[in-house]
Design an enzyme around this catalytic site. Structure first.
Site: not given
Ligand code: NDP
Length: 449
Positions: A122, A162
């Protein structure tokens, strides 16, 4: 379990969200660790909570007034036991190491559940795209990629979108990567269709979450038809969750952004949803404008400091938290249960606090944690990678069918693991244990690396 949670807390005292994710995970997998002394001996838990690599970097860029701005960039390469690192980039002022470590940790087990060969990662930045011009967003993305490009690659680490990173940002990031590397590869997913994207990627997380809810209801011989649904957020995940719910005959009565939420008792239909899509994706406006267009609805501001979020305090059958982490606290969870909600399906990552999760589990709610329910997004990202490698594009039906099969399989995997480890119907334990076993067995095969 206490050892590891304590260890994380002492070692990284400021990473609150990471502590929370580790605690929830360890509550589920501790019995598996107890039953398998070889896992303890191999220090599996200690290895899982330590990222394989953390990259932090300066992102200097120039705004429209000619002033220099400096943001912080991150990439957490958490675990590559079952494939190259894969996970989104988040651009939001709240982004810090603790939030990205929690997201990367969750991503490892989510990706393991998808049946596709993807490790977990991430990244992102504390940059806020809100209120910035397209040129400012482009200059920021280029500056961000000017450092990130040396750490990622189609077989190494493949970022996606995201919060705050949609098709526009992926385009600018890809353009800079291509220029720096002089190669056109599938290094990012969520690309536009005309240059390597997959059909259904924008829809995948929201549709997948609804497919998962339908599976949970199906296990009780029920369907979504006629169910009243609360949805939070109004970004990518929320929009396509609402769309699929409408398709399946459910009634969506709420949507929100970080300022407030709208309640539309008559239901948000296709026409109203396309107004929201234009409002959010093209005009980049606020959800409060829905009330101006549809005066019969009610707009309520949300105060982040208040005891509970009024969005979760309406009579409903199902809830789809699809905005951000910790948007449902203990009181909200209690309100949902008191209002008759029977299904909670997490489109967002960790939207429910640990206390809230316990309330759902104690009240026999059909509760799907994000790492299972929102895995449709990364699954179609995995399918985008496959199409890029094969240099072909699948049809809408082909991708949608694969997405349905994957969500069905994740649902079954969760139920089977929960049953096998003595907690039938507990999707939290099922998701954590099944993801854990897949990753850990790969780690053991690959030695101490
Ligand atoms: P978007 O940026 O498209 O939308 C985010 C939405 O959540 C916006 O409505 C935003 O409101 C709201 N929001 C963001 N931060 C807050 C906050 N602190 N409080 C209240 N509302 C907030 O993001 P996505 O839809 O892509 O992501 C939503 C969630 O789903 C995240 O948890 C993400 O990690 C998760 N997720 C996303 C996937 C994807 O494929 N995109 C895949 C799997 C999970 P505002 O406009 O005011 O900021």
């Amino acid at each position: 379990m206490t050892d590891i949670v304590e260890y994380v807390r002492i070692k990284d005292p400021n990473e609150r969200e990471f502590h929370q994710a580790v605690r929830e995970f360890m509550e589920s997998v501790s019995p598996v660790l107890e039953q398998n002394p070889e896992y303890r001996k191999a220090k599996i838990a200690e290895r899982l909570i330590e990222p394989e690599r953390v990259i932090m970097f300066r992102v200097p860029w120039i705004d429209d007034k000619g002033e220099i701005q400096v943001n912080r960039g991150f990439r957490i390469e958490m675990n590559s036991a079952i494939g190259p690192y894969k996970g989104g980039l988040r651009f939001h002022p709240s982004v810090n190491l603790g939030i990205l470590k929690f997201l990367a940790f969750e991503q490892v087990f989510k990706n393991a559940l998808t049946t596709l060969p993807m490790g977990g990662g991430k990244g992102g930045s504390d940059f806020d795209p809100k209120g910035k011009s397209d040129n400012e967003v482009m200059r920021f993305c280029q500056a961000f990629m000017a450092e990130l490009f040396r750490h990622i690659g189609a077989d190494t680490d493949i970022p996606a979108g995201d919060i705050g990173v949609g098709a526009r940002e992926i385009g600018y990031l890809f353009g800079m990567y291509k220029k720096l590397r002089n190669e056109f590869t599938g290094v990012l997913t969520g690309k536009s269709l005309s240059w390597g994207g997959s059909l259904m990627r924008p829809e995948a997380t929201g549709y997948g979450s609804v497919y998962f809810a339908a599976e949970m209801l199906g296990s009780q011989n029920q369907t979504l038809e006629g169910k009243v649904c609360l949805v939070s957020g109004s970004g990518n995940v929320a929009q396509f969750t609402a769309e699929k719910l409408i398709d399946l005959g459910a009634k969506v009565v709420t949507l929100s952004d970080s300022s407030g939420y709208i309640f539309d008792e008559a239901g948000i239909d296709r026409e109203k949803l396309s107004f929201i899509k234009r409002l959010k994706n093209v005009r980049r406006g606020r959800i409060s404008e829905y009330k101006e267009k549809y005066p019969e609805s009610v707009y309520t501001p949300i105060n982040p400091g208040s005891e509970f979020n009024p969005l979760w305090n309406h009579k409903a059958d199902c809830a789809f938290p699809s905005a951000t982490q910790n948007e449902i606290n203990e009181k909200d969870a209690q309100n949902l249960v008191s209002n008759g909600v029977k299904v909670v399906c997490e489109g967002a990552n960790m939207p429910t606090t640990l206390e809230g999760v316990h309330i759902f589990l104690n009240n026999n709610i059909l509760y799907a944690p994000g790492k299972a329910a929102n895995a449709g997004g990364v699954s179609v990202s995995g399918l985008e990678m496959t199409q890029n490698s094969m240099r072909l594009s699948w049809t809408h039906e082909e991708v949608d069918n694969r997405l349905r099969i994957i969500m069905k399989s994740i649902h079954k995997t969760c139920l089977d693991a929960a049953e096998q480890y003595g907690t039938p119907g507990n999707y939290v334990n099922g998701a954590n244990i099944a993801g854990f076993l897949k990753v850990v067995n790969a780690m053991l095969d690959q030695g101490v690396v």
